[in-house]
Design a protein around this motif. Structure first.
Motif, short mmCIF file in Angstrom:
data_model
loop_
_atom_site.label_atom_id
_atom_site.label_comp_id
_atom_site.label_asym_id
_atom_site.label_seq_id
_atom_site.Cartn_x
_atom_site.Cartn_y
_atom_site.Cartn_z
N UNK A 112 29.33 37.40 30.06
CA UNK A 112 29.99 38.39 29.54
C UNK A 112 29.77 39.87 30.26
N UNK A 113 28.44 39.97 30.45
CA UNK A 113 27.89 41.14 31.33
C UNK A 113 28.31 41.47 32.53
N UNK B 137 23.16 32.66 27.43
CA UNK B 137 23.85 32.56 28.64
C UNK B 137 25.30 33.03 28.55
N UNK B 138 26.19 33.08 27.13
CA UNK B 138 27.47 33.63 27.26
C UNK B 138 27.20 34.97 27.28
N UNK C 265 33.08 35.53 22.54
CA UNK C 265 33.12 36.13 23.99
C UNK C 265 34.58 36.03 24.63
N UNK C 266 35.24 35.28 24.13
CA UNK C 266 36.79 35.32 24.79
C UNK C 266 37.68 36.44 24.63
N UNK C 267 38.06 37.00 25.72
CA UNK C 267 38.91 37.90 25.46
C UNK C 267 40.26 37.31 24.81
N UNK C 268 40.82 36.20 25.32
CA UNK C 268 41.95 35.68 24.90
C UNK C 268 41.59 33.96 24.85
#
Length: 262
Positions: free
Chosen positions: A193-194, A188-189, A216-219
Motif C-alpha cells: 500500500x505504501x 507485506x500488505x 487495503x483494497x480501494x475497491x
C-alpha cells in the motif's frame, strides 16, 4: 474513480473458455493510478485466467485490454512486461542458487537490456539500484544471503523487489501473502500500500486473506464462475447478499476473517 485519477488499465468484455467451461465471461473494469483493486472469488472463479490474459500468458477469446489507452490484448508476455506491467505469482519465482541482491540485479540487467554482455561482470552491474530496491522492501540487510536460505515471507518480499526492478506502472500480485504468517501478511500488505501511494502505481491483486483485502483494497471485485457478481467498497462487498451466498452459504462475510477467501 474520480475525474482527477488517471485510468491505467481498462478491460472491456474479456472472455476465455476452455471447452464448455467459461473461465472468464464478459469481464469489464477500470483501474486507476494509485488504486489497489482486489479481485476475489472462490476457487475456480476465473481469477488466474484473468491475470494470465492481462499479462499475455493466455490469449482471450474476445474482449480488449488497454494500458493507458494502448491496446495490449494478446501481445506476448515480454512485450507487455516492457510496456510496464509487472507480476508476482502464487508460488515464488526466484533464483535460489543466487544471492538476494543477485536476483534483483538480474532483473535490472534484463530491464536495461544488458543480458548479452554481462557474463564476466554481472555481479558488478546495478548493485546500488538493487540495494535501494531491497531497502524499499525491507530486505537490505539480507542482500548477501543465498535466496535458498530465506524464509517464505522474505522470498515474497524479494519477489516484490524483482517485480519493481523494471519500474512498472501496473503491478499484478497473485496471492501475495500465500503461505505467510498473519503478522507477515499484514506487514507485506502495508508495504504494498505504501509503495502504491509513493510510486503512483496501479495494483490489481488476488488474495485469500479477507482481512488483508478489506484493510487495503480501494475497491473489491468478486468473480464467481467467470462472471463479475459484485463490485464496490469493503463495506458494500461485505453486505452484498450474493457475495455472502457464494462465500458462506448465506452467512456473514466478516471483516476480520482470515478465511472465506478465493
Amino acid at each position: 474513480m474520480t475525474a482527477m485519477m488517471t485510468t491505467m488499465l481498462s478491460v472491456r468484455g474479456l472472455a476465455r473458455s476452455f471447452g464448455a467451461i467459461r473461465a472468464v465471461d464478459d469481464l469489464s473494469f477500470d483501474l486507476a493510478r494509485g488504486e489497489m483493486l482486489a479481485l476475489i472469488g472462490p476457487n475456480g472463479a476465473g481469477k488466474s485466467t484473468c491475470f494470465n490474459m492481462l499479462t499475455g500468458q493466455l490469449r482471450p477469446d474476445r474482449g480488449q485490454v488497454l494500458l493507458e489507452g494502448i491496446p495490449i490484448t494478446g501481445l506476448p508476455p515480454r512485450r507487455i512486461w516492457r510496456l510496464g506491467v509487472g507480476r508476482t505469482f502464487q508460488v515464488t519465482a526466484t533464483y535460489l542458487s543466487m544471492t538476494v541482491a543477485e536476483n534483483v540485479q538480474m532483473a535490472l540487467i534484463s530491464h536495461h537490456r544488458r543480458l548479452f554482455n554481462m557474463i564476466r561482470r554481472a555481479h558488478r552491474l546495478y548493485r546500488d539500484e538493487a540495494r535501494a530496491l531491497l531497502d524499499l522492501v525491507g530486505m537490505g540487510d539480507q542482500a548477501g544471503r543465498a535466496a535458498a536460505t530465506l524464509a517464505y515471507g522474505d522470498l515474497k518480499r524479494l519477489e516484490l523487489a524483482v517485480a519493481l526492478a523494471h519500474g512498472p506502472r501496473l503491478l499484478l500480485l497473485d496471492e501475495p501473502t500465500a503461505g505467510m504468517a498473519a503478522g507477515e501478511r499484514a506487514a507485506l500488505m502495508r508495504l504494498v500500500a505504501r509503495i502504491t501511494r509513493e510510486r503512483g502505481l496501479a495494483v490489481l491483486f488476488t488474495e485469500h486473506d479477507m482481512e488483508a483485502v478489506f484493510a487495503h483494497a480501494s475497491r473489491i471485485m468478486v468473480l464467481n464462475r467467470g462472471r463479475l457478481i459484485a463490485e464496490g467498497t469493503a463495506g458494500e462487498i461485505r453486505a452484498d447478499p450474493q457475495v455472502q451466498e457464494v462465500y458462506l452459504g448465506g452467512g456473514t462475510l466478516l471483516a476480520r476473517s482470515g478465511g472465506g477467501g478465493a
